[in-house]
Structures are given as structure tokens and as C-alpha cells.
Design a protein around this motif. Sequence first.
Motif, PDB file in Angstrom:
ATOM      1  N   THR A 126      34.132  53.321  36.550  1.00 18.11           N
ATOM      2  CA  THR A 126      35.227  53.720  35.657  1.00 18.11           C
ATOM      3  C   THR A 126      35.742  52.508  34.894  1.00 18.11           C
ATOM      4  OG1 THR A 126      35.850  55.549  37.102  1.00 18.11           O
ATOM      5  CG2 THR A 126      37.534  54.755  35.563  1.00 18.11           C
ATOM      6  N   LEU A 127      35.932  51.388  35.594  1.00 19.44           N
ATOM      7  CA  LEU A 127      36.385  50.155  34.933  1.00 19.44           C
ATOM      8  C   LEU A 127      35.323  49.652  33.955  1.00 19.44           C
ATOM      9  CD1 LEU A 127      38.386  47.877  34.472  1.00 19.44           C
ATOM     10  CD2 LEU A 127      37.519  46.778  36.546  1.00 19.44           C
ATOM     11  N   ILE A 181      41.028  45.486  39.664  1.00 23.75           N
ATOM     12  CA  ILE A 181      41.364  44.929  38.352  1.00 23.75           C
ATOM     13  C   ILE A 181      40.187  44.166  37.748  1.00 23.75           C
ATOM     14  CG2 ILE A 181      43.849  44.833  38.805  1.00 23.75           C
ATOM     15  CD1 ILE A 181      43.414  41.751  39.244  1.00 23.75           C
ATOM     16  N   GLY A 182      39.119  44.012  38.525  1.00 27.63           N
ATOM     17  CA  GLY A 182      37.939  43.329  38.006  1.00 27.63           C
ATOM     18  C   GLY A 182      36.826  43.337  39.026  1.00 27.63           C
ATOM     19  N   LYS A 212      34.793  42.027  44.029  1.00 28.29           N
ATOM     20  CA  LYS A 212      35.849  42.754  43.334  1.00 28.29           C
ATOM     21  C   LYS A 212      37.147  41.969  43.421  1.00 28.29           C
ATOM     22  CE  LYS A 212      37.211  45.548  47.332  1.00 28.29           C
ATOM     23  NZ  LYS A 212      37.453  46.906  47.825  1.00 28.29           N
ATOM     24  N   ASN A 244      33.915  41.071  34.784  1.00 28.36           N
ATOM     25  CA  ASN A 244      34.687  42.059  34.079  1.00 28.36           C
ATOM     26  C   ASN A 244      36.091  42.095  34.675  1.00 28.36           C
ATOM     27  OD1 ASN A 244      35.803  44.686  34.074  1.00 28.36           O
ATOM     28  ND2 ASN A 244      33.833  45.687  34.089  1.00 28.36           N
ATOM     29  N   THR A 265      41.228  42.658  43.349  1.00 28.90           N
ATOM     30  CA  THR A 265      42.214  43.729  43.502  1.00 28.90           C
ATOM     31  C   THR A 265      43.620  43.148  43.601  1.00 28.90           C
ATOM     32  OG1 THR A 265      41.978  43.730  45.918  1.00 28.90           O
ATOM     33  CG2 THR A 265      40.605  45.290  44.695  1.00 28.90           C
ATOM     34  N   LEU A 309      35.440  51.337  30.687  1.00 30.74           N
ATOM     35  CA  LEU A 309      36.554  50.891  29.854  1.00 30.74           C
ATOM     36  C   LEU A 309      36.310  49.524  29.231  1.00 30.74           C
ATOM     37  CD1 LEU A 309      39.573  51.854  32.155  1.00 30.74           C
ATOM     38  CD2 LEU A 309      38.873  52.995  30.041  1.00 30.74           C
ATOM     39  N   THR A 310      35.703  48.616  30.002  1.00 31.70           N
ATOM     40  CA  THR A 310      35.633  47.219  29.570  1.00 31.70           C
ATOM     41  C   THR A 310      34.258  46.759  29.098  1.00 31.70           C
ATOM     42  OG1 THR A 310      35.300  46.546  31.861  1.00 31.70           O
ATOM     43  CG2 THR A 310      37.565  46.521  31.039  1.00 31.70           C
ATOM     44  N   GLU A 369      35.102  53.601  41.309  1.00 29.63           N
ATOM     45  CA  GLU A 369      36.166  52.883  40.605  1.00 29.63           C
ATOM     46  C   GLU A 369      35.594  51.771  39.726  1.00 29.63           C
ATOM     47  OE1 GLU A 369      40.629  51.224  41.662  1.00 29.63           O
ATOM     48  OE2 GLU A 369      39.157  51.373  43.273  1.00 29.63           O
ATOM     49  N   GLN A 428      44.355  47.917  44.106  1.00 31.44           N
ATOM     50  CA  GLN A 428      43.936  48.461  42.810  1.00 31.44           C
ATOM     51  C   GLN A 428      42.882  47.528  42.214  1.00 31.44           C
ATOM     52  OE1 GLN A 428      46.794  48.298  39.634  1.00 31.44           O
ATOM     53  NE2 GLN A 428      45.490  49.484  38.259  1.00 31.44           N
ATOM     54  N   ARG A 441      40.137  43.627  33.805  1.00 30.14           N
ATOM     55  CA  ARG A 441      40.971  44.463  32.923  1.00 30.14           C
ATOM     56  C   ARG A 441      41.725  43.574  31.935  1.00 30.14           C
ATOM     57  NH1 ARG A 441      42.039  49.806  34.387  1.00 30.14           N
ATOM     58  NH2 ARG A 441      41.261  50.325  36.447  1.00 30.14           N
TER      59      ARG A 441
END
Length: 167
Positions: free
Chosen positions: A18-19, A54-55, A46, A74, A48, A22-23, A15, A52, A76
Motif C-alpha cells: 500500500t505504501l 512510515i517507510g 521497515k 521508501n 515505524t 503511494l510512493t 501495508e 504505523q 512517506r
Amino acid sequence: MEVQIECAKKEDFAEMITLADLTLPDRMNLHELKKYMELFPELIFKATIHDQLIGFSCAGIDMYQTTGWLLFSNVRKEYQGQGIGKRLIEARLQALRRFATLRTVLVTVSETNQSSLRALAAYGFRLAHAEQDYYGPGKHRHVLELPVWPMACSPTDSPGWKEDVSV
């Protein structure tokens, strides 16, 4: 919004990459993140919301354990500007504070990333020097530094350190 900040685990790796795709597409890749997970497992955090991701962020420390690094952070886009990045800074500084021989913390930031520059300044980071082409042609960075006082002083006497920061 209940944001949780905690240490990342190996099962978070897929995960996280994947993030990162994107970022941070031009800065982070699968092999780099995997190396950080192996080298600094207790320094990767992390963020969450309802489980989920989110960074996430990572710190590191040199082999002499005198210089810490805030390696990357990082969040989102839809969650930026809500203090999550600051909480990730706090988590990494708190983790680095556990190294009794730590004397300084460094971080590189794009010279155009004003929000990160302001957030880091709030923790006491100051410009050490600018480095041209740090990540390649035209990808300049500011290198910021946070001195850490000798252990004879309380960590709370040092700019940027907060006692009992909840992460």
C-alpha cells in the motif's frame, strides 16, 4: 518521535505494498515486492512510529555473495528529511556486512534525487557510472558504489561502515 527500524515480516507485506503504491507507483509492484520478500527476507527493513509503517527498504546480494545492492528505499513524504532514510541505509549496510565474502555494495539513484545522493555520499558511496534509460526512456540513473575492504581489515576501516549501529 520514536522511530523503530527492524526487519520486516511477511505480515507487513500488505501495508508495505500500500505504501509502495503511494510512493513508488512506477517502480514497485506487488510481484516485485513479493519476490524480494522471498529472496532476501533478512535484508528487508521497515520504519515505524507507534506501529504505523512510515517507510521500508530492501537490500540484496548476488549469488556469489560478493556484490550487495541497496535495492530501494521508501519513506512517506511527511516523514522525509528527518534522518529515517539514513537509518534505513545503516540497517541495510549492517545486514550486508554479515556476508564475509562481500566486496562491494551498489545502488542506483535518480540523477535528480539530490537528497539521496548526499545521504549515500555520506556513507562513502561514489559514482561508478551513469546509465541512460535505466528504467526506460528518460529514466536515467547514477550507479553508485561502496567498496568493501577485504576481511583482513576491520569493517570500521571501510568508508561508510559504522560499528554497532543501532537499528
